[in-house]
Write a protein that holds these residues in place. Sequence first.
Motif: not given
Length: 324
Positions: A199-214
């Motif tokens: 869907g649409q992500d939001d890197l301000q949210h911890d779960a999205c940020r962690q998924a992105f960096t991983d």
Amino acid sequence: MSAGVSEVTSKLAWIAVDWGSSNLRAWAMDDQGKVLASASSQRGMLSLAPAEYEAELQQVIDDWLPSTGQIPVLICGMAGARQGWQEAAYLTTPTRLDQLSRGAVLPPVSDARLKVYLLPGLSQTSSTATHFDVMRGEETQLAGLLADAPGFSGLVCLPGTHAKWARLTDGTVTEFSTYLTGELYQLLAQQSVLKHSVGQDDLQHDACRQAFTDAVTTTYQAPEHFSQRLFGVRAQDLLDNTLPSGSARSAVLAAHLSGMTIGLELADACRDLSRGEAVTLIGNELLSARYALALHTLGIDSHRVDGDTAVLAGLTLAYQHTTL
């Protein structure tokens, strides 16, 4: 705030224009490089025939023009493409960024008050076909770096649908590469089997940020597994009970996909980066911040430059060299 129309007309020295595929942006400039006013249009190269460019430009800037005299108008971007107003042939690398105006072409205009310069793009040729590349518009943003640092050297990234990476040495573009990262993400997210999961992500949210960096890290370390791990995004949606539900689930998977595509780009673009060398990012705030996070995850420092600031500085540099 923009000056009044009469003040703009009285102080106007030249006009800067960034004309892309889908829109144009124009700035009225005084002789000190100050913006007096700005205007825009949603008609870019994709919606214009060559004979329509002057009329569209007139509609945007006519209120600024004096009744007599001639105003230089410097235009970068797709107006100078083969399908644009008139082709401004590519300059081949290596190219000094303070010499872009030497490749400008002057299309014929019916309004004697206008003297239009279409700036060229850059091309890169090689005996190996994989090294052929072009850019049009980004070279002016790169030139903007020379406003504060005339002999700028370093690696520069311009994130976007087609991200550009350029190596500059003493104000000269020595080589560059284009990555279809943004377009690849859009195709995967909207037209592949993954459209059912992301869907649409939001890197301000911890779960999205962690998924992105991983995802950035794993793809950067093993880019050869990219295709296999793409399908893994769909499989994770079907099987991973630790993911949140609903829109939060699709947001996390979108962040994961974004991290994968950017990680794949960085695996190539940064492979020859010197130890301790930083990357300069030119672009809009949100996308540059995403790239900065990806680079930070890999232990790479970055500096950010606003895209509008860079293109105006680059057009100003071209204007100065044109009038000189």
